[in-house]
Write a protein that holds these residues in place. Structure first.
Motif, short mmCIF file in Angstrom:
data_model
loop_
_atom_site.label_atom_id
_atom_site.label_comp_id
_atom_site.label_asym_id
_atom_site.label_seq_id
_atom_site.Cartn_x
_atom_site.Cartn_y
_atom_site.Cartn_z
N GLU A 187 77.70 24.54 -17.17
CA GLU A 187 79.16 24.24 -16.73
C GLU A 187 78.88 23.62 -15.29
OE1 GLU A 187 80.97 28.23 -16.61
OE2 GLU A 187 81.04 28.39 -18.66
N THR A 188 79.94 22.90 -14.97
CA THR A 188 80.02 22.19 -13.72
C THR A 188 81.13 22.87 -12.88
OG1 THR A 188 81.28 20.39 -14.63
CG2 THR A 188 79.10 20.02 -14.85
N THR A 189 81.79 23.58 -13.49
CA THR A 189 83.00 24.37 -12.83
C THR A 189 82.59 25.37 -11.92
OG1 THR A 189 83.28 25.41 -14.93
CG2 THR A 189 84.62 23.60 -14.58
N PRO A 190 83.27 25.90 -10.92
CA PRO A 190 82.58 26.68 -10.05
C PRO A 190 82.53 28.29 -10.70
CG PRO A 190 84.46 25.85 -9.02
CD PRO A 190 84.44 25.17 -10.33
N LEU A 191 81.44 28.59 -10.18
CA LEU A 191 81.14 29.96 -10.61
C LEU A 191 81.88 31.12 -10.21
CD1 LEU A 191 77.20 30.05 -9.73
CD2 LEU A 191 78.28 30.48 -12.01
N ALA A 192 82.21 32.18 -11.03
CA ALA A 192 82.98 33.25 -10.65
C ALA A 192 82.66 33.98 -9.42
CB ALA A 192 82.85 34.34 -11.84
N GLY A 193 83.89 33.97 -8.55
CA GLY A 193 83.29 34.68 -7.11
C GLY A 193 82.65 33.57 -6.40
N SER A 194 82.38 32.46 -6.45
CA SER A 194 81.80 31.46 -5.53
C SER A 194 83.02 31.05 -4.59
CB SER A 194 81.64 29.95 -6.43
OG SER A 194 81.22 28.90 -5.50
N THR A 195 82.43 30.98 -3.29
CA THR A 195 83.22 30.81 -2.11
C THR A 195 83.05 29.57 -1.26
OG1 THR A 195 81.45 31.82 -0.66
CG2 THR A 195 83.09 33.44 -1.52
N GLY A 196 82.10 28.75 -2.04
CA GLY A 196 81.72 27.39 -1.67
C GLY A 196 80.77 27.43 -0.32
#
Length: 277
Positions: A187-196
């Motif tokens: 997946e290229t979408t943000p991981l769960a809990g990702s804050t950047g």
């Protein structure tokens, strides 16, 4: 890809979660936090039973079972099992056409339950030294990828039976039951809990491939051996909804296959090996 994973759920939990109708306690496996290729793993599958056990069910009807299989698929036509360690993964995009997998894809599909899987990431500075020839082998930081809600990770798999012709038919090792994990593009979408902030922002930043995890609404169709149409089966291999997984750094002890225990899944405050992102 999937080259190592953890599975600590008890057989009793798996029986209830997957609606298993038949489980042989002699095939019980202990919790394993560092499953490597060629180890035995729990698998959920459907097929008719033989012998005395078959009397409990309608004749010829597939029965959902919890079985112990060896990780590393050996095709039924293989001359030897020597290549099993190289057959731990099958690409979901081509599994229907590859000679080693297409027969199993049509009739012998399974689910491989786990807590999550491990992937190793090379530190940028280490990788640069390796590319410059100043370091023969870079160190890598292991990450554990797991469902964010703590649910079981049901990986799509295939299984096969291989007959060892060097042994008599009644020998306990005359038949091998083996399996492989299907993979898909990460997946290229943000991981769960990702804050950047620091750390991987998507699974693709850790590795370009990932195990194909099937949501519960696809389990019945995937396991049903009566489903054999390649197009219908391939439709089940669509990636799951994005954003359901999280990833975090874990101790480098997991890199040694001799290490095993829940401490390998301990979430670290940051990587032990360099600054990766």
């Amino acid at each position: 890809m999937c080259g190592r994973y953890a599975a600590s759920r008890s057989p009793e939990d798996l029986v209830g979660l997957f609606g298993v109708q038949r489980w042989e306690p002699t095939e019980t496996l202990a919790p394993d936090w560092n499953i490597a290729p060629t180890k035995n793993v729990h698998a959920v599958l459907e097929r008719p039973l033989k012998g005395a056990a078959a009397a409990e069910f309608p004749p010829g009807r597939p029965v959902r079972q919890l079985r112990a299989l060896k990780w590393g698929l050996v095709p039924s036509w293989s001359a030897s099992p020597d290549g099993a360690a190289k057959m731990i993964n099958a690409r979901s995009e081509t599994v229907h056409e590859k000679p080693s997998f297409r027969q199993a894809f049509a009739a012998r599909r399974c689910l491989l339950p786990g807590d999550g899987y491990f992937e190793w990431v090379t530190d940028a500075a280490e990788r640069q030294l390796e590319e410059q020839g100043k370091k023969k082998r870079s160190r890598k930081q292991p990450y554990f990828v797991t469902p964010a809600d703590g649910s079981v990770m049901a990986m799509a798999g295939l299984y096969e039976f291989w007959r060892d012709r060097t042994l008599p038919g009644d020998h306990p090792q005359a038949w091998w039951a083996t399996c492989t994990v299907l993979t898909t593009e990460a997946e290229t979408t943000p991981l769960a809990g990702s804050t950047g902030g620091p750390g991987p922002r998507s699974l693709s930043e850790i590795h370009p491939r990932m195990p194909l995890v099937l949501p519960p609404d696809r389990w019945d169709a995937w396991l049903d051996p009566a489903h054999s149409d390649p197009d219908e089966l391939r439709a089940l291999l669509a990636p799951p909804p994005a954003g359901l997984m999280r990833a975090y750094p874990v101790p480098t002890d997991v890199s040694n296959v001799r290490n095993n225990g829940p401490e390998l899944l301990k979430e670290l405050d940051g990587p032990e090996v360099g600054t990766l992102f």
